[in-house]
Motif scaffolding. Structure first.
Motif, PDB file in Angstrom:
ATOM      1  N   LEU A 209      42.648  44.037  35.371  1.00  0.00           N
ATOM      2  CA  LEU A 209      41.826  44.425  36.514  1.00  0.00           C
ATOM      3  C   LEU A 209      40.825  43.338  36.878  1.00  0.00           C
ATOM      4  O   LEU A 209      40.650  43.016  38.063  1.00  0.00           O
ATOM      5  N   HIS A 210      40.177  42.743  35.889  1.00  0.00           N
ATOM      6  CA  HIS A 210      39.211  41.674  36.162  1.00  0.00           C
ATOM      7  C   HIS A 210      39.881  40.498  36.885  1.00  0.00           C
ATOM      8  O   HIS A 210      39.325  39.939  37.836  1.00  0.00           O
ATOM      9  N   GLN A 211      41.074  40.153  36.445  1.00  0.00           N
ATOM     10  CA  GLN A 211      41.783  39.045  37.080  1.00  0.00           C
ATOM     11  C   GLN A 211      42.110  39.363  38.535  1.00  0.00           C
ATOM     12  O   GLN A 211      41.964  38.510  39.426  1.00  0.00           O
TER      13      GLN A 211
ATOM     14  N   GLY B  61      48.325  52.416  46.490  1.00  0.00           N
ATOM     15  CA  GLY B  61      49.053  51.190  46.169  1.00  0.00           C
ATOM     16  C   GLY B  61      48.309  49.919  46.486  1.00  0.00           C
ATOM     17  O   GLY B  61      48.928  48.850  46.585  1.00  0.00           O
ATOM     18  N   ASN B  62      46.972  49.984  46.608  1.00  0.00           N
ATOM     19  CA  ASN B  62      46.232  48.745  46.862  1.00  0.00           C
ATOM     20  C   ASN B  62      46.336  47.833  45.643  1.00  0.00           C
ATOM     21  O   ASN B  62      46.731  48.265  44.555  1.00  0.00           O
TER      22      ASN B  62
ATOM     23  N   THR C  13      47.797  46.923  40.039  1.00  0.00           N
ATOM     24  CA  THR C  13      47.577  46.086  38.861  1.00  0.00           C
ATOM     25  C   THR C  13      47.257  46.940  37.645  1.00  0.00           C
ATOM     26  O   THR C  13      47.802  46.725  36.553  1.00  0.00           O
ATOM     27  N   VAL C  14      46.377  47.908  37.827  1.00  0.00           N
ATOM     28  CA  VAL C  14      46.036  48.806  36.721  1.00  0.00           C
ATOM     29  C   VAL C  14      47.257  49.596  36.279  1.00  0.00           C
ATOM     30  O   VAL C  14      47.543  49.720  35.080  1.00  0.00           O
ATOM     31  N   GLY C  15      47.997  50.153  37.229  1.00  0.00           N
ATOM     32  CA  GLY C  15      49.173  50.938  36.888  1.00  0.00           C
ATOM     33  C   GLY C  15      50.183  50.146  36.085  1.00  0.00           C
ATOM     34  O   GLY C  15      50.734  50.636  35.086  1.00  0.00           O
TER      35      GLY C  15
END
Length: 484
Positions: free
Chosen positions: A102-104, A355-356, A361-363
């Motif tokens: 998430l940070h990336q 889906g943003n 990314t998290v999913g």
């Protein structure tokens, strides 16, 4: 087996006691808290939070930090989280690999919409659909379980050309005004007319149902049958569904059946073996589709299978998912077939946030952690150990009327000893309060709010379970002394 189990339970309790310093170790030391005081929070809550949002405890918790299966309050006290933000934290609070992904992404791209394309969405849906049967390959990414179920109802109606939808009594499928009729838990039904077209069939509950039954769990209702295949009672409950279809719904006008694989809000209620498959076949015969609500039972939580419906030997037409899909990040999904999705073209559809890049990314990171850290297997092994210890507690405390579930989706129904009368609400609250004070957070649910819900982050281990059993023993002991 029973004798050795009881000895093991006794050994756990004697060894651990309930002192906070005997909690399993945690490799994180909490940060110092600089936020509003408890008194300031109380004032702000009374002024700005709607009164329908109630405190869970008599002495409310002010949580400031989380790490894997642990939560910390504003004073630095640590709690073993056995409710996971209402079955939402799947791989662990602030899991470092999910955090890193998430940070990336935050530093790359926060948001765009479906009018543009971004790679993370496509990377994610490939990985998500790989966990499902091949025909379930069209993905709608949305933001919550209620939104997912609302969309699934629309898809079922659009595809079938029918309007009426059936769910099970005591089910919970969301709180939107459109879904108020689908949810069949009275405490969540606002006293206003609901949209037409929703019906509720008899709940096939082995513990409270009129025909009983046996279920897919190592814990069975006392005196239950032990059918080698489908439970003999499943046909009786299916007959009730057919009576609903034949009497209350216009002929050939059913759009679909919604069913959780294991009821979540109702306290881990399982169905007699074979029921769900027969129900799906019957609904298909009458022209409807089967929608599997996997909001709580998906992503490996039940242990034996990745999706709850797989444990029933049934394949859905539509699957809804949320909660554990994002480990606490607000996201959800509806997955269906190309044929059903094609019927959606009768009108335009748009979802601003679904889906943003951050959600996708998290999913994706959550799916990788579940796979690479073998969390489904952990649910199976640790969940079996947990339910075995709970069954030993049941031998000590007659107030535990039923223990049910599988993997790390478990429930304990509390009753007045010697009856099935739900334990008084205040006494159930005291069990949770006592456990909280000793460092364990439990959930609550069921028709009468008398079921202890146990659905922890899927990273818990056997030492955590030993500590939890020790605390629950103390919490139950204190309350049992006050039952008259």
């Amino acid at each position: 087996m029973a004798k050795s189990g009881a000895m093991r339970l006794g050994n756990i309790i004697r060894r651990l006691g309930t002192a906070p310093d005997l909690q399993p170790k945690c490799d994180l030391y909490p940060k110092e808290y600089f936020g509003p005081s408890q008194q300031q929070i109380d004032k702000l809550r009374s002024e700005h939070i709607p009164p329908v949002s109630k405190d869970y405890y008599k002495k409310p918790l002010l949580i400031s930090q989380g790490h894997m299966q642990w939560l910390f309050d504003h004073e630095g006290k640590r709690y073993l989280d056995l409710f996971a933000g209402i079955v939402t934290v799947s791989v662990g609070h602030c899991h470092p690999r999910v955090n890193a992904a998430l940070h990336q992404q935050i530093d790359t791209l926060w948001h765009t919409t479906s009018i543009y394309r971004h790679p993370k969405l496509y990377e994610y849906i490939v990985k998500l659909t790989a966990t499902l049967p091949n025909h379930l390959n069209v993905v709608y990414l949305v933001n919550s379980g209620s939104e997912a179920n609302d969309l699934a109802a629309l898809l079922a109606r659009g595809f079938s050309g029918n309007h009426d939808i059936i769910s099970l009594q005591c089910s919970y499928h969301g709180y939107s005004s459109a879904l108020m009729g689908l949810t069949a838990t009275q405490s969540y039904r606002y006293p206003l007319p609901v949209p037409a077209g929703y019906y509720h069939t008899m709940l096939p509950d082995p513990y409270r149902g009129i025909w009983g039954g046996c279920r897919d769990s190592i814990s069975q209702v006392p005196g239950a049958c032990s059918c080698p295949g489908d439970c003999v009672t499943s046909d009786k409950y299916i007959h009730q569904l057919s009576e609903l279809l034949e009497n209350s719904i216009p002929k050939g006008r059913v759009a679909g059946l919604f069913a959780e694989s294991i009821q979540g809000v109702n306290g881990a209620v399982q169905f007699p073996k074979g029921y769900l498959k027969k129900a799906k076949d019957l609904i298909k015969k009458y022209g409807g589709v089967y929608i599997a609500d996997e909001v709580q039972s998906g992503f490996g939580r039940t242990g034996d299978t990745y999706w709850g419906f797989e444990g029933h030997g049934v394949t859905p037409d539509i699957v809804t998912m949320a909660k554990g899909i994002g480990n606490g990040f607000p996201m959800a999904a509806v997955v269906t077939t190309k044929e059903i999705a094609a019927a959606h073209n009768k009108a335009a559809y748009f979802n601003t946030f679904g889906g943003n890049p951050l959600a996708a990314t998290v999913g994706k990171a959550v799916l990788k952690v579940i796979e690479e850290e073998k969390l489904q297997e952990n649910c199976k092994v640790v969940g079996k150990y947990f339910i075995e210890q709970l069954m030993e507690l049941q031998k000590v405390y007659p107030m535990i009327g039923d223990i049910r579930g599988k993997g790390l989706m478990l429930g304990l129904e509390l009753v007045r000893p010697g009856t099935k009368e739900p334990l008084a609400s205040e006494l159930v609250a005291n069990v949770l309060e006592n456990a909280k004070d000793l460092g364990v957070l439990l959930g609550r649910g069921g028709r009468w709010a008398n079921v202890i819900r146990i659905k922890p982050p899927m990273c818990v281990n056997s030492k955590d379970i030993d500590f939890a059993i020790s605390v629950m023993n103390e919490a139950l002991k204190t309350v049992s002394q006050n039952i008259r």
